[in-house]
Design an enzyme around this catalytic site. Structure first.
Site, PDB file in Angstrom:
ATOM      1  N   GLY B  40       0.585  -0.966   0.049  1.00  0.00           N
ATOM      2  CA  GLY B  40      -0.193  -0.143   0.391  1.00  0.00           C
ATOM      3  C   GLY B  40       0.554   1.156   0.169  1.00  0.00           C
ATOM      4  O   GLY B  40       1.673   1.494   1.031  1.00  0.00           O
ATOM      5  N   GLY B  42      -0.379   4.310   0.170  1.00  0.00           N
ATOM      6  CA  GLY B  42      -1.222   6.165   0.767  1.00  0.00           C
ATOM      7  C   GLY B  42      -0.754   6.364   1.496  1.00  0.00           C
ATOM      8  O   GLY B  42       0.676   6.343   1.916  1.00  0.00           O
ATOM      9  N   ALA B  44      -0.815   6.006   4.923  1.00  0.00           N
ATOM     10  CA  ALA B  44       0.388   5.037   5.828  1.00  0.00           C
ATOM     11  C   ALA B  44       1.222   4.854   5.116  1.00  0.00           C
ATOM     12  O   ALA B  44       2.431   4.680   5.895  1.00  0.00           O
ATOM     13  CB  ALA B  44      -0.475   4.333   7.039  1.00  0.00           C
ATOM     14  N   GLY B  45       1.062   3.945   3.630  1.00  0.00           N
ATOM     15  CA  GLY B  45       2.335   2.895   3.738  1.00  0.00           C
ATOM     16  C   GLY B  45       2.971   3.431   2.849  1.00  0.00           C
ATOM     17  O   GLY B  45       4.513   3.527   2.951  1.00  0.00           O
ATOM     18  N   SER B 284     -18.646  17.485   1.398  1.00  0.00           N
ATOM     19  CA  SER B 284     -18.608  17.775   2.202  1.00  0.00           C
ATOM     20  C   SER B 284     -19.107  18.632   3.012  1.00  0.00           C
ATOM     21  O   SER B 284     -20.245  18.798   2.748  1.00  0.00           O
ATOM     22  CB  SER B 284     -17.398  18.600   2.057  1.00  0.00           C
ATOM     23  OG  SER B 284     -17.276  19.556   3.183  1.00  0.00           O
ATOM     24  N   ARG B 330     -21.955  12.843  12.729  1.00  0.00           N
ATOM     25  CA  ARG B 330     -22.595  12.287  11.484  1.00  0.00           C
ATOM     26  C   ARG B 330     -23.514  10.946  11.315  1.00  0.00           C
ATOM     27  O   ARG B 330     -24.826  10.439  10.502  1.00  0.00           O
ATOM     28  CB  ARG B 330     -21.380  11.519  10.738  1.00  0.00           C
ATOM     29  CG  ARG B 330     -20.333  12.944   9.812  1.00  0.00           C
ATOM     30  CD  ARG B 330     -18.915  12.081   9.790  1.00  0.00           C
ATOM     31  NE  ARG B 330     -18.054  13.300   8.666  1.00  0.00           N
ATOM     32  CZ  ARG B 330     -16.552  13.284   8.153  1.00  0.00           C
ATOM     33  NH1 ARG B 330     -15.953  12.099   8.001  1.00  0.00           N
ATOM     34  NH2 ARG B 330     -16.404  13.861   7.915  1.00  0.00           N
ATOM     35  N   HIS B 401     -18.664   5.222   3.546  1.00  0.00           N
ATOM     36  CA  HIS B 401     -17.649   6.598   3.113  1.00  0.00           C
ATOM     37  C   HIS B 401     -15.583   5.770   4.293  1.00  0.00           C
ATOM     38  O   HIS B 401     -14.785   6.261   3.656  1.00  0.00           O
ATOM     39  CB  HIS B 401     -17.536   7.912   4.346  1.00  0.00           C
ATOM     40  CG  HIS B 401     -16.831   8.691   4.400  1.00  0.00           C
ATOM     41  ND1 HIS B 401     -15.973   9.053   3.101  1.00  0.00           N
ATOM     42  CD2 HIS B 401     -15.996   9.646   4.851  1.00  0.00           C
ATOM     43  CE1 HIS B 401     -14.962  10.032   2.939  1.00  0.00           C
ATOM     44  NE2 HIS B 401     -14.843  10.558   4.651  1.00  0.00           N
ATOM     45  N   LEU B 441      -6.941  11.403   8.068  1.00  0.00           N
ATOM     46  CA  LEU B 441      -5.428  12.123   7.678  1.00  0.00           C
ATOM     47  C   LEU B 441      -4.195  11.671   8.383  1.00  0.00           C
ATOM     48  O   LEU B 441      -3.319  11.373   8.168  1.00  0.00           O
ATOM     49  CB  LEU B 441      -5.401  12.709   6.997  1.00  0.00           C
ATOM     50  CG  LEU B 441      -6.848  13.000   5.464  1.00  0.00           C
ATOM     51  CD1 LEU B 441      -6.612  14.731   5.206  1.00  0.00           C
ATOM     52  CD2 LEU B 441      -6.213  12.149   4.751  1.00  0.00           C
TER      53      LEU B 441
END
Lengths: 258, 637
Positions: B40, B42, B44-45, B284, B330, B401, B441
């Protein structure tokens, strides 16, 4: 609506490839272009045929995976819109469409509409970064950056690396892509230390990948789904020229002629 | 098995510092002898691979996309939280910690969350140094905005493309390490299994997505940073390629799966418009600041919204939650939308939608103010729906999500398989039963930049480098198992396409294990998933072969794993007899219809051990202790 699709089919890198014709029937105007292709593919699979291979992932216009040429225009007819965000309401019943992959020596076709864009990664690897090892950073507010510069850097950084600029350019130049990264980092104080090295090395890599030179035609800007301005190419040329004139030693160590 | 979270004892403020001090170190000259696999690329990776390369380890990084820059982190819009307190509005590490534990409805570990809040400030510094173009004030200093679940302004952002810019920062750092020869990148390569030797993770088996070749890769440690599993629902805001295969295969090899039923539903997405729909697009949540949510009072009222007079509209959030109104969290907003649609008052062609109306705000503030605040979102809405939201209300509906659940990890991000580490959305760790906006994030980068570089070293320091190579028979055995599964999928050549199965599976999970769940119907769901899975293995049609680029085969492999994970989600949801965060069990609600937690019996992490294809998974419990933030019932009335 019903559409006639002429699609480039190519089994692999070495296959010669050819156009094949398909019918897309009962297309809903609210579909995205890729959803229309999904439906065509479901039908192809049901009739025992090989589905059309095309690249896609986020389907919201930000990952940069998708992209092909529709009737001669990269990402199709709508301005600042990627294929995944292009909806069928912009077409009309009976339209005949021609779908082709990005065409460039630096982007060999892998299968059907999928091309190899790894040259872009190598251009970034050559210098499209600020060397700031993890843990070495000062406080985020230690540097004040004028808002205008931050905003302009952001505009250049919006590039999604889709490759439409290369596909649209008659020279298959990657100047918009390379210039966007050089501008993003060059507009920020963090990017100054490596500015000359970056310009020299990225441009050298750009040439090595067999992209053509920029002759200021502007097709790249016209098809860019993120509206990146060709001003970034002027910045790249300026940084490159300045570096080539003043940093002769750096040029050598930076890895070659450009 | 006893689950040891390895949370350091002592005051929470000093826990991470003392843990770091107590970790073993690898001598700089020895680091290059160790190899680490990162799956991965992204947030983190990518950040982990770059940081480990900088330290001098030999890193191999894998992604299924054509470039590491395309990982789905790129699509995050809103921002990233950090306890900088640049606004002088009372923020602190402790407050970010407090908000996150409470936002997670008291189902996250205090120790992990505190460390996350501590790391948040370093993340911003690191990203600025890399050249991430965060939004700035005219002074040239960093700008902030507010986000849900907090009363301070602590969210840093780069227009509506924060995820993109943070990811490109990590990607560029990664490319620099690739150029330096410390990281070898394998794009268009998908991990299909984990290789475990003598109880330790020793490598992976991958498929080259262009040539179809199965390959073995050995390493001294393996990191999975492969994202969430929201696509089990078929329709989600995830990228089409996002999948659970890497973590699911690791689960089958012995890694416990934590809280699989904790999923997040985002209330403001563009509704489904037809059967061909392939994914959902998020709008958003900042829109709820100026938009009013309503449906017609009358069931089946199909009039044009402008033809429905004020007194025939039900502004149901303002009615039910007068103090928070349209800005409830949410999970609450999502459930309320579902409730009015279930009553038959939903809008749009499908009846699965509610209005988000800017009419009153445009009248009060003027069109130009609304355009300045939300122009790009309005454009995106218009592009997708073909409607003009300045003139007619937006239609929105909740969508999947994010998944809070994931592989169970300890404080060092190590799974129950020694040598297997899990980072970012792929692990279960920091968000409890509900994630607050702008903290995904933060967690991805905290794991990759600031935790793994320490904890991987600690693990490797007591491991002999290169002890297992791909010559070990375990690699050929695992490769054979992967090939067998692939051949089985290709040989069925049945009547139904992969997508038709995925869509049907997604609908079952959405209907029974989505916004609200109920004991008896979860039992039905488990039976339905099993029956459909049988049909899949009997009647799926995967065209082509395994020895070239075959996108249908890629998807079929992922869907096969989604079937098994979907069942586990239902089992977990059935086992948790309480409502908390995104997990709402209809039997457990207050008289006003709000979620009712049961801290006496369910204040634990549910960690599941794989139970075989038709077997019953085994539950292990990691008790949660709250020494700093005391559990309370949330109320938004």
């Amino acid at each position: 609506m019903n559409l006639k699709l002429n699609v480039w089919r190519q089994k692999n890198r070495t296959d010669k490839g050819r156009m094949e014709t398909y019918q897309a029937n009962n297309v809903n105007p609210d579909m995205s272009f890729l959803e229309m292709l999904d439906v065509v593919n479901e039908d192809l699979i049901a009739s025992g045929k090989d589905p059309i291979a095309f690249e896609h992932d986020c389907r919201e216009g930000i990952c940069g995976s998708c992209g092909f040429v529709v009737n001669g225009v990269a990402h199709g007819p709508e301005p600042e819109t990627t294929m995944c965000q292009l909806h069928m309401r912009h077409f009309k019943d009976g339209d005949e469409l021609f779908l082709e992959p990005w065409r460039a020596k630096a982007f060999p076709v892998i299968k059907d509409l999928i091309v190899d864009r790894s040259a872009f990664d190598r251009i970034i690897a050559a210098g499209g970064y600020v060397s700031a090892n993890t843990g070495s950073a000062p406080d985020g507010n230690a540097l004040q950056i004028p808002k205008e510069n931050a905003d302009r850097a952001m505009d250049a950084a919006a590039c999604i690396g889709c490759g439409a600029c290369v596909a649209a350019c008659p020279n298959a130049s990657a100047a918009l892509f390379t210039g966007a990264k050089i501008s993003h980092l060059g507009l920020l104080p963090q990017g100054q230390a490596e500015r000359s090295r970056r310009a020299l090395r990225m441009v050298a890599q750009f040439n090595e990948e067999l992209f053509g030179s920029c002759t200021n035609i502007g097709e790249c800007e016209a098809v860019c789904p993120k509206g990146i301005s060709i001003e970034v190419i002027a910045r790249m040329n300026r940084d490159y020229l300045a570096a080539a004139l003043t940093d002769r030693g750096a040029k050598k160590s930076a890895g070659g002629e450009a | 098995m006893v689950l040891d979270s390895k949370i350091p004892s002592g005051p929470i403020e000093q826990a991470w510092d003392s843990a770091k001090f107590n970790m073993k170190l690898v001598n700089p000259a020895n680091k290059r002898k160790y190899s680490v696999i990162v799956v991965g690329s992204g947030l983190a990776g990518g950040s982990a691979a770059a940081s480990l390369g900088e330290l001098g380890y030999n890193v191999k990084c894998f992604c299924f996309q054509d470039s590491p820059r395309r990982a789905h982190s790129i699509a995050a819009q809103g921002g990233i939280n950090a306890a900088k307190n640049y606004q002088n509005d009372g923020d602190s590490i402790y407050r970010l910690f407090y908000d996150t534990v409470k936002g997670g409805d008291f189902r996250a570990r205090e120790g992990n969350v505190y460390r996350l809040a501590q790391n948040s400030v370093h993340i911003i510094d690191q990203c600025v140094a890399q050249g991430v173009p965060f939004a700035r004030e005219y002074s040239g200093l960093l700008a902030n905005r507010s986000f849900g679940g907090a009363q301070v302004s602590r969210t840093f952002y780069a227009k509506g493309q924060t995820g993109q810019q943070l990811l490109l920062g990590a990607y560029q750092a990664l490319e620099a390490q690739i150029d330096a020869g410390r990281v070898k990148m394998y794009p268009r390569t998908e991990m299909l299994d984990l290789v475990v030797v003598d109880g330790k993770a020793r490598g992976i088996v991958t498929r080259d997505l262009v040539t179809g070749k199965l390959e073995s890769h050995a390493a001294d440690a393996v990191i999975l940073a492969t994202g969430g599993y929201g696509n089990v629902y078929y329709l989600s805001t995830n990228a089409k390629g996002s999948n659970c295969t890497a973590i699911w295969r690791a689960h089958k090899r012995g890694a416990l799966f934590g809280n699989p039923c904790f999923t997040q539903i985002h209330p403001t997405c563009i509704p489904v418009s037809g059967d061909y729909q392939s994914k959902l697009t998020l709008m958003s949540e900042s829109l709820r600041n100026d938009g009013r949510i309503w449906v017609p009072k009358q069931v089946g009222d199909k009039r044009n919204p402008s033809a429905i007079p004020e007194n025939e509209r039900d502004y149901y959030l303002e009615r039910r939650y007068p103090s928070f109104g349209n800005l409830v969290p949410r999970d609450v907003a999502s459930r309320a939308a579902k409730a009015v649609c279930d009553e038959g008052r939903g809008v749009g062609e499908t009846g699965l939608g509610v209005y988000l109306d800017f009419g009153a705000s445009i009248q009060r503030l003027g069109k130009s103010t609304i355009e300045e605040r939300y122009g790009n979102l309005f454009d995106m809405y218009a592009r997708i729906t073909g409607e003009n939201p300045y003139e007619t209300p937006m239609r929105i509906y909740p969508a999947i999500h994010y998944t809070m659940g994931g592989l169970w990890v300890d404080y060092e991000l190590q799974s129950t398989i020694p040598g297997l580490f899990v980072a970012g959305e792929a692990n279960f760790s920091d968000h409890g039963a509900n994630r607050l906006g702008a903290s995904a994030l933060m967690q991805g980068l905290s794991d990759g930049y600031f935790i793994l570089p320490y904890t991987i070293g600690n693990y490797l320091a007591s491991t002999k480098p290169g002890a297992v190579t791909t010559d070990h028979p375990a690699f050929s055995q695992v490769t054979k198992e992967v090939a067998d599964m692939q051949n089985r999928l290709l040989s069925i050549k049945g009547k139904r396409t992969v997508t038709s199965f995925h869509r049907e599976l997604g609908k079952i999970i959405w209907d029974y294990c989505g916004m609200s769940r109920q004991g008896d119907s979860l039992k039905v769901a488990i039976q339905k998933v099993r029956a459909l899975r049988e049909e899949f293995w009997r009647d799926v049609n995967v065209p082509g072969s395994g020895d070239d680029l075959n996108q249908q085969l890629e998807v079929a492999t992922r869907v096969a794993d989604f079937f098994e994970l979907g069942e586990l989600m239902c089992i977990d949801a059935l086992d948790r007899n309480e409502s908390c965060g995104g997990h709402f069990r209809e039997e457990y609600q207050t008289e006003e219809g709000e979620a009712m937690r049961n801290d006496e019996e369910y204040s634990y992490v549910a960690a599941w051990e794989y139970g075989g294809y038709n077997g019953q998974p085994k539950l292990y419990k990691e008790p949660l202790n709250f020494n700093y933030v005391h559990p309370s019932q949330r109320s938004y009335k």
